[in-house]
Design a protein around this motif. Structure first.
Motif, PDB file in Angstrom:
ATOM      1  N   ASP A  57       0.816  -1.207   0.000  1.00  0.00           N
ATOM      2  CA  ASP A  57       0.000   0.000   0.000  1.00  0.00           C
ATOM      3  C   ASP A  57       0.855   1.266   0.000  1.00  0.00           C
ATOM      4  OD1 ASP A  57      -2.281  -1.567   0.067  1.00  0.00           O
ATOM      5  OD2 ASP A  57      -2.404  -1.524   2.252  1.00  0.00           O
ATOM      6  N   PHE A  58       2.155   1.117   0.237  1.00  0.00           N
ATOM      7  CA  PHE A  58       3.074   2.260   0.246  1.00  0.00           C
ATOM      8  C   PHE A  58       3.835   2.320  -1.072  1.00  0.00           C
ATOM      9  CE2 PHE A  58       2.789   1.303   4.830  1.00  0.00           C
ATOM     10  CZ  PHE A  58       2.495   2.556   5.320  1.00  0.00           C
ATOM     11  N   PRO A  59       4.233   3.515  -1.500  1.00  0.00           N
ATOM     12  CA  PRO A  59       5.091   3.612  -2.685  1.00  0.00           C
ATOM     13  C   PRO A  59       6.431   2.919  -2.412  1.00  0.00           C
ATOM     14  CG  PRO A  59       4.219   5.771  -2.070  1.00  0.00           C
ATOM     15  CD  PRO A  59       3.858   4.818  -0.973  1.00  0.00           C
ATOM     16  N   ALA A  60       7.054   2.397  -3.465  1.00  0.00           N
ATOM     17  CA  ALA A  60       8.323   1.670  -3.326  1.00  0.00           C
ATOM     18  C   ALA A  60       9.384   2.528  -2.636  1.00  0.00           C
ATOM     19  CB  ALA A  60       8.818   1.214  -4.696  1.00  0.00           C
ATOM     20  N   ARG A  61       9.393   3.801  -2.914  1.00  0.00           N
ATOM     21  CA  ARG A  61      10.390   4.694  -2.299  1.00  0.00           C
ATOM     22  C   ARG A  61      10.238   4.728  -0.775  1.00  0.00           C
ATOM     23  NH1 ARG A  61      12.764  10.206  -4.211  1.00  0.00           N
ATOM     24  NH2 ARG A  61      13.448  11.014  -2.224  1.00  0.00           N
ATOM     25  N   VAL A  62       9.010   4.762  -0.305  1.00  0.00           N
ATOM     26  CA  VAL A  62       8.743   4.786   1.141  1.00  0.00           C
ATOM     27  C   VAL A  62       9.178   3.466   1.768  1.00  0.00           C
ATOM     28  CG1 VAL A  62       6.928   4.904   2.887  1.00  0.00           C
ATOM     29  CG2 VAL A  62       6.886   6.473   0.941  1.00  0.00           C
ATOM     30  N   VAL A  63       8.832   2.355   1.137  1.00  0.00           N
ATOM     31  CA  VAL A  63       9.205   1.040   1.660  1.00  0.00           C
ATOM     32  C   VAL A  63      10.725   0.900   1.670  1.00  0.00           C
ATOM     33  CG1 VAL A  63       9.005  -1.455   1.343  1.00  0.00           C
ATOM     34  CG2 VAL A  63       7.040   0.015   0.898  1.00  0.00           C
ATOM     35  N   THR A  64      11.380   1.389   0.631  1.00  0.00           N
ATOM     36  CA  THR A  64      12.839   1.323   0.556  1.00  0.00           C
ATOM     37  C   THR A  64      13.461   2.113   1.695  1.00  0.00           C
ATOM     38  OG1 THR A  64      12.696   1.114  -1.850  1.00  0.00           O
ATOM     39  CG2 THR A  64      14.839   1.690  -0.944  1.00  0.00           C
ATOM     40  N   PHE A  65      12.943   3.285   1.977  1.00  0.00           N
ATOM     41  CA  PHE A  65      13.451   4.093   3.088  1.00  0.00           C
ATOM     42  C   PHE A  65      13.212   3.385   4.420  1.00  0.00           C
ATOM     43  CE2 PHE A  65      12.941   7.252   6.426  1.00  0.00           C
ATOM     44  CZ  PHE A  65      14.147   7.927   6.333  1.00  0.00           C
ATOM     45  N   LYS A  66      12.008   2.844   4.605  1.00  0.00           N
ATOM     46  CA  LYS A  66      11.685   2.126   5.841  1.00  0.00           C
ATOM     47  C   LYS A  66      12.593   0.913   6.006  1.00  0.00           C
ATOM     48  CE  LYS A  66       6.769   3.166   6.405  1.00  0.00           C
ATOM     49  NZ  LYS A  66       6.633   3.229   7.839  1.00  0.00           N
ATOM     50  N   LEU A  67      12.864   0.209   4.912  1.00  0.00           N
ATOM     51  CA  LEU A  67      13.732  -0.959   4.967  1.00  0.00           C
ATOM     52  C   LEU A  67      15.144  -0.558   5.361  1.00  0.00           C
ATOM     53  CD1 LEU A  67      14.245  -3.970   4.574  1.00  0.00           C
ATOM     54  CD2 LEU A  67      14.538  -3.519   2.117  1.00  0.00           C
ATOM     55  N   ALA A  68      15.661   0.515   4.788  1.00  0.00           N
ATOM     56  CA  ALA A  68      17.014   0.978   5.138  1.00  0.00           C
ATOM     57  C   ALA A  68      17.105   1.320   6.622  1.00  0.00           C
ATOM     58  CB  ALA A  68      17.398   2.187   4.278  1.00  0.00           C
ATOM     59  N   ALA A  69      16.101   1.997   7.146  1.00  0.00           N
ATOM     60  CA  ALA A  69      16.098   2.364   8.570  1.00  0.00           C
ATOM     61  C   ALA A  69      15.983   1.119   9.450  1.00  0.00           C
ATOM     62  CB  ALA A  69      14.951   3.328   8.856  1.00  0.00           C
ATOM     63  N   ALA A  70      15.126   0.194   9.065  1.00  0.00           N
ATOM     64  CA  ALA A  70      14.947  -1.033   9.843  1.00  0.00           C
ATOM     65  C   ALA A  70      16.214  -1.889   9.813  1.00  0.00           C
ATOM     66  CB  ALA A  70      13.755  -1.823   9.305  1.00  0.00           C
ATOM     67  N   LEU A  71      16.899  -1.921   8.680  1.00  0.00           N
ATOM     68  CA  LEU A  71      18.153  -2.674   8.586  1.00  0.00           C
ATOM     69  C   LEU A  71      19.223  -2.086   9.498  1.00  0.00           C
ATOM     70  CD1 LEU A  71      18.224  -3.256   4.747  1.00  0.00           C
ATOM     71  CD2 LEU A  71      18.188  -5.073   6.479  1.00  0.00           C
ATOM     72  N   GLU A  72      19.242  -0.777   9.615  1.00  0.00           N
ATOM     73  CA  GLU A  72      20.211  -0.140  10.505  1.00  0.00           C
ATOM     74  C   GLU A  72      19.947  -0.531  11.963  1.00  0.00           C
ATOM     75  OE1 GLU A  72      22.299   4.171  11.303  1.00  0.00           O
ATOM     76  OE2 GLU A  72      20.523   4.076  10.032  1.00  0.00           O
ATOM     77  N   ARG A  73      18.681  -0.501  12.377  1.00  0.00           N
ATOM     78  CA  ARG A  73      18.333  -0.915  13.746  1.00  0.00           C
ATOM     79  C   ARG A  73      18.677  -2.386  13.968  1.00  0.00           C
ATOM     80  NH1 ARG A  73      13.867   2.095  12.406  1.00  0.00           N
ATOM     81  NH2 ARG A  73      12.633   0.232  11.996  1.00  0.00           N
ATOM     82  N   TYR A  74      18.354  -3.219  12.994  1.00  0.00           N
ATOM     83  CA  TYR A  74      18.613  -4.658  13.064  1.00  0.00           C
ATOM     84  C   TYR A  74      20.113  -4.913  13.220  1.00  0.00           C
ATOM     85  CZ  TYR A  74      18.588  -9.530  11.343  1.00  0.00           C
ATOM     86  OH  TYR A  74      18.755 -10.892  11.187  1.00  0.00           O
ATOM     87  N   GLU A  75      20.913  -4.227  12.432  1.00  0.00           N
ATOM     88  CA  GLU A  75      22.366  -4.390  12.503  1.00  0.00           C
ATOM     89  C   GLU A  75      22.900  -3.953  13.870  1.00  0.00           C
ATOM     90  OE1 GLU A  75      26.457  -2.838  10.349  1.00  0.00           O
ATOM     91  OE2 GLU A  75      24.533  -2.345   9.433  1.00  0.00           O
TER      92      GLU A  75
END
Length: 114
Positions: A5-23
Motif C-alpha cells: 500500500d506504500f510507494p516503493a520509495r517509502v518502503v525502501t526508506f523504511k527498509l534501510a532504517a529497519a536494517l540499521e536498527r537490526y544491525e
C-alpha cells in the motif's frame, strides 16, 4: 496496512532504517550473546524486514543474501562449532550491503524526480 500500500520509495526508506536498527541490535547481541529480550526483538525485526524485502523485487538478490546469511548464522549459533563469529560477520556484511542498495535506490529516485 500492507507494504504494497506504500510507494516503493517509502518502503525502501523504511527498509534501510529497519536494517540499521537490526544491525545495531546484532552488534549489541554479539557483546552479550544471551540476552533473551534482544533475541526476541531481533526475531520480530526480521519478520518486519521480510515483509518489506518481499515487496521490493529490485532488491531480491541482496535480500536473499541476507536471508541465507541469517540461516547460516542461526545454524552456527545452534551448532556451537566456533564459526559463529565469522557467520555473524557474513550476516552483517549482507545486511550492510542491502542497506547500501536501499540508500542508492532512494538517491537514484530523488535525482530522477528532480
Amino acid at each position: 496496512m500492507q507494504m504494497k500500500d506504500f510507494p516503493a520509495r517509502v518502503v525502501t526508506f523504511k527498509l534501510a532504517a529497519a536494517l540499521e536498527r537490526y544491525e545495531m541490535d546484532w552488534r549489541a547481541l554479539a557483546e552479550g550473546w544471551r540476552d533473551p529480550t534482544l533475541l526476541r526483538r531481533l526475531q520480530e525485526q526480521f519478520g518486519e524486514l521480510r515483509l518489506m524485502g518481499a515487496s521490493l523485487p529490485k532488491l531480491s538478490v541482496s535480500w536473499v543474501a541476507v536471508v541465507v546469511s541469517r540461516a547460516r548464522l542461526l545454524q552456527a549459533l545452534c551448532s556451537r562449532t566456533g564459526v559463529a563469529a565469522s557467520a555473524l560477520h557474513e550476516h552483517l556484511a549482507a545486511v550492510e550491503g542491502l542497506r547500501r542498495r536501499c540508500l542508492r535506490m532512494i538517491g537514484a529516485q530523488s535525482v530522477a524526480l528532480a
